[in-house]
Design a protein around this motif. Structure first.
Motif, PDB file in Angstrom:
ATOM      1  N   GLY A  10       0.816  -1.213   0.000  1.00  0.00           N
ATOM      2  CA  GLY A  10       0.000   0.000   0.000  1.00  0.00           C
ATOM      3  C   GLY A  10       0.845   1.256   0.000  1.00  0.00           C
ATOM      4  O   GLY A  10       1.613   1.491   0.939  1.00  0.00           O
ATOM      5  N   GLY A  11       0.690   2.052  -1.052  1.00  0.00           N
ATOM      6  CA  GLY A  11       1.484   3.277  -1.192  1.00  0.00           C
ATOM      7  C   GLY A  11       0.683   4.526  -0.895  1.00  0.00           C
ATOM      8  O   GLY A  11       0.771   5.525  -1.597  1.00  0.00           O
ATOM      9  N   GLY A  12      -0.121   4.488   0.185  1.00  0.00           N
ATOM     10  CA  GLY A  12      -0.767   5.708   0.678  1.00  0.00           C
ATOM     11  C   GLY A  12       0.106   6.325   1.764  1.00  0.00           C
ATOM     12  O   GLY A  12       1.273   5.947   1.936  1.00  0.00           O
ATOM     13  N   GLY A  13      -0.474   7.260   2.516  1.00  0.00           N
ATOM     14  CA  GLY A  13       0.289   7.927   3.565  1.00  0.00           C
ATOM     15  C   GLY A  13       0.777   6.951   4.624  1.00  0.00           C
ATOM     16  O   GLY A  13       1.911   7.073   5.107  1.00  0.00           O
ATOM     17  N   ARG A  34      -0.406  -1.029  -5.923  1.00  0.00           N
ATOM     18  CA  ARG A  34      -1.029  -1.561  -7.153  1.00  0.00           C
ATOM     19  C   ARG A  34      -1.225  -0.494  -8.231  1.00  0.00           C
ATOM     20  O   ARG A  34      -1.353  -0.804  -9.408  1.00  0.00           O
ATOM     21  CB  ARG A  34      -2.375  -2.213  -6.820  1.00  0.00           C
ATOM     22  CG  ARG A  34      -3.413  -1.235  -6.376  1.00  0.00           C
ATOM     23  CD  ARG A  34      -4.758  -1.887  -6.101  1.00  0.00           C
ATOM     24  NE  ARG A  34      -5.744  -0.868  -5.806  1.00  0.00           N
ATOM     25  CZ  ARG A  34      -7.037  -1.063  -5.730  1.00  0.00           C
ATOM     26  NH1 ARG A  34      -7.534  -2.266  -5.923  1.00  0.00           N
ATOM     27  NH2 ARG A  34      -7.861  -0.090  -5.469  1.00  0.00           N
ATOM     28  N   GLY A  35      -1.295   0.779  -7.834  1.00  0.00           N
ATOM     29  CA  GLY A  35      -1.447   1.858  -8.814  1.00  0.00           C
ATOM     30  C   GLY A  35      -0.319   2.862  -8.664  1.00  0.00           C
ATOM     31  O   GLY A  35       0.827   2.500  -8.450  1.00  0.00           O
ATOM     32  N   GLU A  36      -0.674   4.143  -8.761  1.00  0.00           N
ATOM     33  CA  GLU A  36       0.313   5.211  -8.539  1.00  0.00           C
ATOM     34  C   GLU A  36       0.357   5.499  -7.038  1.00  0.00           C
ATOM     35  O   GLU A  36      -0.593   5.177  -6.311  1.00  0.00           O
ATOM     36  CB  GLU A  36      -0.151   6.452  -9.350  1.00  0.00           C
ATOM     37  CG  GLU A  36       0.846   7.549  -9.516  1.00  0.00           C
ATOM     38  CD  GLU A  36       2.258   7.059  -9.840  1.00  0.00           C
ATOM     39  OE1 GLU A  36       3.010   6.832  -8.877  1.00  0.00           O
ATOM     40  OE2 GLU A  36       2.603   6.937 -11.023  1.00  0.00           O
ATOM     41  N   LEU A  37       1.447   6.085  -6.550  1.00  0.00           N
ATOM     42  CA  LEU A  37       1.509   6.452  -5.132  1.00  0.00           C
ATOM     43  C   LEU A  37       0.347   7.383  -4.792  1.00  0.00           C
ATOM     44  O   LEU A  37      -0.004   8.258  -5.591  1.00  0.00           O
ATOM     45  CB  LEU A  37       2.838   7.153  -4.807  1.00  0.00           C
ATOM     46  CG  LEU A  37       4.103   6.309  -4.969  1.00  0.00           C
ATOM     47  CD1 LEU A  37       5.346   7.127  -4.619  1.00  0.00           C
ATOM     48  CD2 LEU A  37       4.050   5.032  -4.133  1.00  0.00           C
ATOM     49  N   THR A  38      -0.233   7.181  -3.639  1.00  0.00           N
ATOM     50  CA  THR A  38      -1.372   7.947  -3.092  1.00  0.00           C
ATOM     51  C   THR A  38      -2.642   7.869  -3.961  1.00  0.00           C
ATOM     52  O   THR A  38      -3.507   8.724  -3.861  1.00  0.00           O
ATOM     53  CB  THR A  38      -1.043   9.439  -2.806  1.00  0.00           C
ATOM     54  OG1 THR A  38      -1.013  10.173  -4.031  1.00  0.00           O
ATOM     55  CG2 THR A  38       0.257   9.621  -2.058  1.00  0.00           C
ATOM     56  N   SER A 204      -2.912  -1.397   3.426  1.00  0.00           N
ATOM     57  CA  SER A 204      -3.723  -1.178   2.230  1.00  0.00           C
ATOM     58  C   SER A 204      -5.054  -0.485   2.528  1.00  0.00           C
ATOM     59  O   SER A 204      -5.978  -0.526   1.720  1.00  0.00           O
ATOM     60  CB  SER A 204      -3.943  -2.499   1.489  1.00  0.00           C
ATOM     61  OG  SER A 204      -4.597  -3.414   2.324  1.00  0.00           O
ATOM     62  N   GLY A 205      -5.147   0.159   3.678  1.00  0.00           N
ATOM     63  CA  GLY A 205      -6.280   1.030   3.978  1.00  0.00           C
ATOM     64  C   GLY A 205      -7.616   0.317   3.866  1.00  0.00           C
ATOM     65  O   GLY A 205      -7.838  -0.749   4.448  1.00  0.00           O
ATOM     66  N   ALA A 206      -8.524   0.907   3.091  1.00  0.00           N
ATOM     67  CA  ALA A 206      -9.875   0.355   2.958  1.00  0.00           C
ATOM     68  C   ALA A 206      -9.874  -1.011   2.277  1.00  0.00           C
ATOM     69  O   ALA A 206     -10.884  -1.715   2.282  1.00  0.00           O
ATOM     70  CB  ALA A 206     -10.741   1.342   2.176  1.00  0.00           C
ATOM     71  N   TRP A 207      -8.731  -1.397   1.678  1.00  0.00           N
ATOM     72  CA  TRP A 207      -8.615  -2.703   1.008  1.00  0.00           C
ATOM     73  C   TRP A 207      -8.026  -3.762   1.942  1.00  0.00           C
ATOM     74  O   TRP A 207      -7.749  -4.882   1.526  1.00  0.00           O
ATOM     75  CB  TRP A 207      -7.764  -2.578  -0.255  1.00  0.00           C
ATOM     76  CG  TRP A 207      -8.432  -1.752  -1.303  1.00  0.00           C
ATOM     77  CD1 TRP A 207      -9.227  -2.211  -2.319  1.00  0.00           C
ATOM     78  CD2 TRP A 207      -8.409  -0.332  -1.424  1.00  0.00           C
ATOM     79  NE1 TRP A 207      -9.685  -1.156  -3.056  1.00  0.00           N
ATOM     80  CE2 TRP A 207      -9.200   0.012  -2.526  1.00  0.00           C
ATOM     81  CE3 TRP A 207      -7.802   0.700  -0.706  1.00  0.00           C
ATOM     82  CZ2 TRP A 207      -9.410   1.329  -2.933  1.00  0.00           C
ATOM     83  CZ3 TRP A 207      -7.997   2.018  -1.102  1.00  0.00           C
ATOM     84  CH2 TRP A 207      -8.790   2.322  -2.194  1.00  0.00           C
ATOM     85  N   ALA A 208      -7.826  -3.405   3.211  1.00  0.00           N
ATOM     86  CA  ALA A 208      -7.108  -4.289   4.143  1.00  0.00           C
ATOM     87  C   ALA A 208      -7.794  -5.649   4.296  1.00  0.00           C
ATOM     88  O   ALA A 208      -7.128  -6.686   4.410  1.00  0.00           O
ATOM     89  CB  ALA A 208      -6.971  -3.614   5.502  1.00  0.00           C
ATOM     90  N   GLU A 209      -9.106  -5.642   4.281  1.00  0.00           N
ATOM     91  CA  GLU A 209      -9.823  -6.911   4.461  1.00  0.00           C
ATOM     92  C   GLU A 209      -9.594  -7.826   3.251  1.00  0.00           C
ATOM     93  O   GLU A 209      -9.353  -9.023   3.401  1.00  0.00           O
ATOM     94  CB  GLU A 209     -11.317  -6.634   4.642  1.00  0.00           C
ATOM     95  CG  GLU A 209     -12.093  -7.865   5.057  1.00  0.00           C
ATOM     96  CD  GLU A 209     -13.590  -7.589   5.184  1.00  0.00           C
ATOM     97  OE1 GLU A 209     -14.090  -6.645   4.537  1.00  0.00           O
ATOM     98  OE2 GLU A 209     -14.252  -8.342   5.924  1.00  0.00           O
ATOM     99  N   LYS A 210      -9.631  -7.236   2.045  1.00  0.00           N
ATOM    100  CA  LYS A 210      -9.399  -8.014   0.819  1.00  0.00           C
ATOM    101  C   LYS A 210      -7.997  -8.610   0.844  1.00  0.00           C
ATOM    102  O   LYS A 210      -7.776  -9.748   0.431  1.00  0.00           O
ATOM    103  CB  LYS A 210      -9.517  -7.116  -0.419  1.00  0.00           C
ATOM    104  CG  LYS A 210     -10.927  -6.760  -0.804  1.00  0.00           C
ATOM    105  CD  LYS A 210     -10.908  -6.055  -2.159  1.00  0.00           C
ATOM    106  CE  LYS A 210     -12.301  -5.866  -2.714  1.00  0.00           C
ATOM    107  NZ  LYS A 210     -12.313  -5.360  -4.070  1.00  0.00           N
TER     108      LYS A 210
END
Ligand SMILES: Cc1cc2nc3c(=O)[nH]c(=O)nc-3n(C[C@H](O)[C@H](O)[C@H](O)COP(=O)(O)OP(=O)(O)OC[C@H]3O[C@@H](n4cnc5c(N)ncnc54)[C@H](O)[C@@H]3O)c2cc1C
Length: 387
Positions: A10-13, A34-38, A204-210
């Motif tokens: 996960g490339g968020g904050g 998986r995508g671009e940072l942030t 991975s934020g909101a995707w953590a469960e997946k």
């Protein structure tokens, strides 16, 4: 550098701050996004550097996290913020009666306050509703949602972190209940490969469960979207919040020459499909105009939604009832899956504290005693990410 390799998903904050903390404590670290940072929630929030005032009455754990991290971020990432302060504005009698609980909550959480008369507030911000009853000044601010994490990415990169974008984790390398790495799909080449690690951190934020489901583990995350609207023009310089229990459309954040009005809160099953309800957009104009009448006719610039990774179990409290605090899950304790740690919840404002907690867990799992030093190190400029 120690001999351990840690993968961050996960490339968020949150992932950015974890990566920075890991490299500062001497780990070899690789981040997979998986995508671009942030490109997840981090690149889409209002950009409110929370003082914690918003949570000071009903969610004090989160309020304390916010004020502590707010004061640290001012020192370590000054380039990414505007220290413009915030006002909580009472418009109605009911708002005014909330002031007592608000001031007591702020005091209990260590958030400084300064009560302003209507005249004092209007002298500071002439576009406020002229019928306001009082305002309370707090140390809110504006952050640049992209630059703040980039400071962390830049500093980690200069310490040797390996940052791989368009690299999606599609499975875990797991043997006898122990996670030993991940299976990655490189979207640029369309090739799959394995990457080994001593510990995998799921940020991975909101995707953590997946993500945890791929390792046959669980995390109680409730994806909770909110809608934001940007209008052209800067109607005030301070961040505005309505002085009442957190509700819809009661924040306006000045960002460069835009005003960002937010937000709403509901629960979805799939964080990739949050939707953008038209009535929420209208609500932002209506409620925003109660604090700043000029918002009603302000030129529309954009509307979008983003998904909060809130901690909570299905069927329990929903939306605004869920705390904005963060939690780190060691899946050995939770699901008997060794080698996987999830960090979830929190705010963009609390990214550094989330990382400290997570890397403490990583160190403890590996039997290492390496103190965190991220509170004191001024981060490299965000531009250093590119050179
Ligand atoms: C409407 C709204 C307004 C908000 N406003 C504010 C605010 O003003 N101030 C504030 O402090 N906070 C705010 N927040 C909260 C803040 O935005 C979030 O808490 C924070 O951005 C979460 O960051 P994160 O890194 O944990 O998650 P994300 O930024 O979502 O990062 C997770 C990343 O994981 C990636 N990922 C997912 N699955 C995989 C996979 N299989 N492989 C590789 N990568 C994967 C995603 O692409 C994503 O980039 C707001 C939230 C919302 C929803």
């Amino acid at each position: 550098m120690n001999q351990f390799h840690i993968i961050v998903i996960g490339g968020g904050g949150t992932g950015a701050a974890v990566l920075h903390d890991l490299t500062q404590r001497g780990f070899k670290a690789t981040l997979l996004e998986r995508g671009e940072l942030t490109s997840g929630t981090t690149g889409r929030h209002h950009g409110l550097l929370h003082s914690g005032g918003r949570y000071a009455v009903k969610d004090q754990e989160s309020a304390i996290e916010c004020i502590q991290e707010n004061l640290i971020l001012r020192k370590i990432a000054p380039e990414s913020m505007e220290l413009n302060e915030g006002l909580f504005v009472a418009i109605t009698e009911e708002d005014e009666s909330y002031a007592e609980a608000f001031l007591a909550g702020c005091e209990a959480c260590g958030i400084s306050t300064h009560v302003l008369t209507p005249k004092q507030a209007l002298d500071l911000e002439p576009n406020l509703n002229p019928h306001l009853r009082l305002a309370v000044q707090v140390p809110d601010g504006t952050i640049d949602a992209w630059r703040l994490p980039l400071h962390f990415f830049a500093t980690a990169k200069h310490r040797g972190a390996d940052i791989r974008t368009y690299s999606e984790v599609i499975g875990f390398l797991k043997n006898a209940g122990i996670v030993g790495g991940v299976r990655v799909l490189d979207h640029k080449t369309n090739q799959e490969y394995d990457l080994k690690a001593d510990i995998v951190v799921n940020a991975s934020g909101a995707w953590a469960e997946k993500v945890t489901a791929m390792a046959e583990a669980e995390v109680p995350v409730r994806p909770s979207p909110g809608v934001m609207v940007a209008v052209q023009g800067r109607y005030h310089n301070m961040v505005l919040n309505r002085l009442h229990a957190s509700g819809d459309g009661d924040i306006i954040v000045p960002q460069r020459n835009l005003s960002i009005i937010g937000t709403t809160s509901w629960i979805v099953e799939d964080p990739d499909r949050p939707g953008l309800p038209e009535d929420h957009i209208q609500l932002m104009f209506k409620n925003g105009a109660e604090m700043v009448p000029a918002i009603k006719d302000a030129p529309f610039r954009a509307a979008w939604s983003a998904v909060r990774p809130l901690i909570g179990s299905k069927g329990a409290d929903e939306g605004r009832e869920l705390s904005r605090t963060f939690k780190c899950f060691d899946h050995k304790e939770r699901d008997n899956v060794e080698g996987l740690v999830t960090i979830c919840g929190g705010k963009a404002t609390t990214l550094r504290g989330m990382a400290e907690t997570t890397v403490n867990v990583v160190c403890q799992k590996l039997g290492l005693d390496i103190p965190c030093r991220t509170k004191d190190e001024v981060l490299l400029p965000y531009r250093a990410y590119y050179n």
